[in-house]
Write a protein that holds these residues in place. Structure first.
Motif, PDB file in Angstrom:
ATOM      1  N   GLY A 136       9.900  12.071   1.559  1.00 16.12           N
ATOM      2  CA  GLY A 136       9.927  12.676   2.780  1.00 16.12           C
ATOM      3  C   GLY A 136       8.946  12.337   3.498  1.00 16.12           C
ATOM      4  N   ARG A 137       8.426  11.009   3.495  1.00 14.68           N
ATOM      5  CA  ARG A 137       7.358  10.772   4.365  1.00 14.68           C
ATOM      6  C   ARG A 137       7.605  10.425   5.976  1.00 14.68           C
ATOM      7  NH1 ARG A 137       2.856   9.980   1.484  1.00 14.68           N
ATOM      8  NH2 ARG A 137       3.058   9.967  -1.012  1.00 14.68           N
ATOM      9  N   ASP A 161       4.987  -0.787  -3.178  1.00 13.48           N
ATOM     10  CA  ASP A 161       5.905  -0.425  -4.323  1.00 13.48           C
ATOM     11  C   ASP A 161       6.920   0.701  -4.145  1.00 13.48           C
ATOM     12  OD1 ASP A 161       6.485  -0.727  -7.114  1.00 13.48           O
ATOM     13  OD2 ASP A 161       5.427   1.005  -7.817  1.00 13.48           O
ATOM     14  N   GLY A 162       8.161   0.389  -4.463  1.00 10.68           N
ATOM     15  CA  GLY A 162       9.277   1.213  -4.304  1.00 10.68           C
ATOM     16  C   GLY A 162       9.692   1.120  -2.689  1.00 10.68           C
ATOM     17  N   GLY A 163       9.045   0.414  -1.852  1.00  6.52           N
ATOM     18  CA  GLY A 163       9.763   0.090  -0.673  1.00  6.52           C
ATOM     19  C   GLY A 163      10.212   1.258   0.031  1.00  6.52           C
ATOM     20  N   ARG A 164      11.279   0.898   0.945  1.00 10.73           N
ATOM     21  CA  ARG A 164      11.547   2.091   1.882  1.00 10.73           C
ATOM     22  C   ARG A 164      12.413   3.436   1.239  1.00 10.73           C
ATOM     23  NH1 ARG A 164      13.532   1.995   7.690  1.00 10.73           N
ATOM     24  NH2 ARG A 164      14.868   4.068   7.683  1.00 10.73           N
ATOM     25  N   LEU A 220      18.255  -0.586  10.043  1.00 12.74           N
ATOM     26  CA  LEU A 220      17.218   0.445   9.408  1.00 12.74           C
ATOM     27  C   LEU A 220      15.891   0.624  10.265  1.00 12.74           C
ATOM     28  CD1 LEU A 220      17.547  -0.166   5.549  1.00 12.74           C
ATOM     29  CD2 LEU A 220      18.227   1.811   6.776  1.00 12.74           C
ATOM     30  N   TYR A 221      15.044  -0.556  10.620  1.00  8.81           N
ATOM     31  CA  TYR A 221      14.075  -0.418  11.502  1.00  8.81           C
ATOM     32  C   TYR A 221      14.164   0.553  12.838  1.00  8.81           C
ATOM     33  CZ  TYR A 221       9.789  -1.484  13.850  1.00  8.81           C
ATOM     34  OH  TYR A 221       8.691  -1.565  14.545  1.00  8.81           O
ATOM     35  N   PRO A 222      15.120  -0.224  13.289  1.00  8.60           N
ATOM     36  CA  PRO A 222      15.325   0.725  14.707  1.00  8.60           C
ATOM     37  C   PRO A 222      15.832   2.133  14.403  1.00  8.60           C
ATOM     38  CG  PRO A 222      16.949  -0.969  14.571  1.00  8.60           C
ATOM     39  CD  PRO A 222      16.076  -1.208  13.588  1.00  8.60           C
ATOM     40  N   SER A 223      16.442   2.544  13.048  1.00 11.87           N
ATOM     41  CA  SER A 223      16.815   3.991  12.984  1.00 11.87           C
ATOM     42  C   SER A 223      15.515   4.584  12.392  1.00 11.87           C
ATOM     43  CB  SER A 223      17.696   4.009  11.829  1.00 11.87           C
ATOM     44  OG  SER A 223      17.166   3.720  10.674  1.00 11.87           O
ATOM     45  N   GLY A 224      14.477   4.176  12.287  1.00 14.80           N
ATOM     46  CA  GLY A 224      13.119   4.877  11.902  1.00 14.80           C
ATOM     47  C   GLY A 224      12.389   4.007  10.867  1.00 14.80           C
ATOM     48  N   HIS A 225      11.009   3.933  11.150  1.00  7.33           N
ATOM     49  CA  HIS A 225      10.275   3.114  10.256  1.00  7.33           C
ATOM     50  C   HIS A 225       8.858   3.764  10.102  1.00  7.33           C
ATOM     51  CE1 HIS A 225       9.897   1.525  14.374  1.00  7.33           C
ATOM     52  NE2 HIS A 225       8.715   1.749  14.321  1.00  7.33           N
ATOM     53  N   ILE A 226       8.213   3.388   9.115  1.00  6.34           N
ATOM     54  CA  ILE A 226       6.867   3.888   8.994  1.00  6.34           C
ATOM     55  C   ILE A 226       5.960   3.664  10.189  1.00  6.34           C
ATOM     56  CG2 ILE A 226       4.548   3.609   7.631  1.00  6.34           C
ATOM     57  CD1 ILE A 226       6.334   2.472   5.170  1.00  6.34           C
ATOM     58  N   TRP A 281      -1.217   5.207  -0.847  1.00  6.88           N
ATOM     59  CA  TRP A 281      -2.056   4.419  -0.177  1.00  6.88           C
ATOM     60  C   TRP A 281      -1.649   3.994   1.211  1.00  6.88           C
ATOM     61  CZ3 TRP A 281      -2.517  -0.524   2.085  1.00  6.88           C
ATOM     62  CH2 TRP A 281      -3.674  -0.898   2.125  1.00  6.88           C
ATOM     63  N   VAL A 282      -0.441   3.573   1.354  1.00  3.24           N
ATOM     64  CA  VAL A 282      -0.187   3.165   2.673  1.00  3.24           C
ATOM     65  C   VAL A 282      -0.034   4.239   3.702  1.00  3.24           C
ATOM     66  CG1 VAL A 282       2.029   2.450   4.030  1.00  3.24           C
ATOM     67  CG2 VAL A 282       1.434   1.338   2.026  1.00  3.24           C
ATOM     68  N   ALA A 283       0.188   5.558   3.146  1.00  2.00           N
ATOM     69  CA  ALA A 283       0.108   6.806   4.210  1.00  2.00           C
ATOM     70  C   ALA A 283      -1.179   7.133   4.564  1.00  2.00           C
ATOM     71  CB  ALA A 283       0.781   7.939   3.157  1.00  2.00           C
ATOM     72  N   SER A 284      -2.124   6.848   3.626  1.00  8.24           N
ATOM     73  CA  SER A 284      -3.634   6.813   3.934  1.00  8.24           C
ATOM     74  C   SER A 284      -4.161   5.864   4.674  1.00  8.24           C
ATOM     75  CB  SER A 284      -4.282   7.166   2.698  1.00  8.24           C
ATOM     76  OG  SER A 284      -4.327   6.078   1.773  1.00  8.24           O
ATOM     77  N   ASN A 285      -3.448   4.734   4.890  1.00  9.16           N
ATOM     78  CA  ASN A 285      -3.991   3.597   5.595  1.00  9.16           C
ATOM     79  C   ASN A 285      -3.112   3.091   6.847  1.00  9.16           C
ATOM     80  OD1 ASN A 285      -6.496   2.344   4.136  1.00  9.16           O
ATOM     81  ND2 ASN A 285      -5.113   2.908   2.548  1.00  9.16           N
TER      82      ASN A 285
END
Lengths: 146, 289
Positions: free
Chosen positions: B128-129, B118-121, B41-47, B20-24
């Motif tokens: 593999g997103r 759900d499932g978080g990072r 973590l965030y500066p190393s890569g985030h959604i 759902w997040v990937a499609s929004n």
């Protein structure tokens, strides 16, 4: 800090001069990227690891090993089982690169204060405990051989 | 019916899936927020499009041991470009431990348009997103939150003391060794924060991560959660429950599970937790070692 291994003292000084949070993070991520070079080889330990090598209170499931060099100094190895434990990986790389092969007295005289110098004063309590635990394990390996 | 809807949660719509997040990602009605324990973590890569809310620098008062106030929350909301109509979607490391903590703080200011991925990072990465290092900027908004409401979902020491005296249920979500009082010192230095080990009298031990499927960080289904909190520990949805840990972060995860997934009506997070209780003079303590 005067008695720290020279490379560590230099690094700590570098980090203490960084005031920008993002710059500090970038530097640490760059260091963590070298983690594979300090990861414990199968000749030293394989999973499941002996719990005596586990770092207490480290939420990233860090482990530390030390083997003796012919000159009596130590070579350190690490593993961090949580793939998201970037800070634990960074401190492992820093400790290996600056403490392996150094006189035991220098390593035994480290202080967990380096965590705050390197990661900043805003490091969380839980995170700080785990990272200090890694430093303590490295120090303990040197101390018990003195 | 989606996988999340099929798990039997009372308020299933508080969770969204990684799909759902990937499609929004580009939907302006939503703001994706990453909250982690590890600040690298965030500066190393985030959604893509996600902003960071850091618990130490964004959610805590810089001086006192307390959360940010209304002015601080207004400024934070403005910085991340949200209005009261924006639905915030939290995710993070450690099985969403810090995401639920940030979610809890947002509820203190009444931002109820909030969900957790759900499932978080962990799940996002395992699938593999896409992750990016590009930090997004959003136009600053004008946000006026109500004053922080500490009366509904937050508990203070004296309230917990009264709770204990009344024999009401508490959930200690720390590790078994912390609960028993065995673990008080780390090698080489005293464990930060507590002079005494043990737990608050009457507390039940349910380590927070028992609510999680460790392989992908998703929440267990309602049947499995009920088996833990109700079958093993005897809690009921109508109970007045206080959850605590060391500083209130892990217990916010349990607060989330009991309140939203199992629909408990009155759950409070005691954020003073063991670092306050274990240092307080004269409060009762139980040990099991």
């Amino acid at each position: 800090m005067a008695n720290y291994p020279a490379k560590l003292a230099e690094l700590v000084e570098d980090f203490e001069s960084i005031t920008n949070r993002n710059e500090r993070a970038e530097y640490l991520i760059e260091i963590a990227d070298r983690f594979s070079s300090v990861k414990v080889p199968a000749s030293i330990a394989t999973k499941p690891y002996d719990e005596s090598h586990r770092v207490p209170a480290c939420e990233s499931d860090a482990f530390v090993w030390a083997t003796e060099n012919p000159d009596g100094t130590l070579k350190y190895y690490f593993d961090v089982l949580n793939p998201q434990g970037l800070s634990a990986m960074a401190i492992s790389v820093i400790l290996e690169e600056t403490c392996s092969g150094r006189p035991l007295r220098e390593v035994a005289a480290l202080s967990t204060e380096i965590i705050f110098s390197i990661f900043g004063r805003e490091v969380s309590m839980g995170k700080g405990q785990g990272l200090m635990g890694i430093v303590n394990m490295v120090m303990a390996e040197a101390k018990r051989r003195l | 019916m989606s996988d999340i809807q099929s798990r039997g949660y009372v308020k299933a719509d508080v969770l969204v899936s990684t799909e759902w997040v990937a499609s929004n990602l580009n939907n302006p009605a939503y703001r994706i927020i990453e909250s982690n324990e590890d600040p690298l973590l965030y500066p190393s890569g985030h959604i893509p499009g996600a902003v960071q809310v850091d618990w130490t620098t964004d959610l805590n008062d810089p001086l006192r041991r307390d959360y940010l106030d209304k002015a601080g929350f207004d400024a934070l909301a403005s910085r991340i470009g949200i209005t009261k109509d924006t639905t915030v979607i939290f995710y993070g490391d450690k099985n969403n431990w810090w995401a639920t903590y940030a979610f809890w703080v947002f509820q203190l200011f009444g931002h109820t348009n909030a969900k957790v991925m759900d499932g978080g990072r962990l799940k996002w990465e395992k699938e593999g997103r896409e992750l990016t290092r590009e930090v997004p900027t959003y136009p600053a908004t004008s946000y006026s939150a109500p004053e922080r409401d500490d009366t509904q979902i937050r508990a203070f020491r004296d309230e917990v003391l009264a709770h204990v005296k009344a024999g009401l249920p508490l959930v200690d979500v720390r590790s078994p060794d912390e609960f028993s009082g065995k673990k008080l010192h780390m090698e080489g230095y005293p464990q930060e924060g507590a002079l005494r080990g043990g737990h608050i009298p009457g507390a039940q031990s349910v380590p927070w991560a028992r609510a999680i499927n460790p392989d992908d960080g998703t929440f267990k289904n309602a049947v499995d959660l009920k088996a833990i909190y109700e079958g093993e520990k005897g809690l009921k949805p109508t109970d007045d429950v206080v959850a605590y840990c060391r500083i209130g972060e892990r217990s916010s995860h349990t607060w989330f599970v009991l309140t939203y997934l199992l629909g408990y009506q009155k759950v409070r997070n005691y954020d003073g937790s063991w670092t306050e209780w274990g240092n307080s003079v004269g409060v009762p303590i139980e040990k099991s070692v």
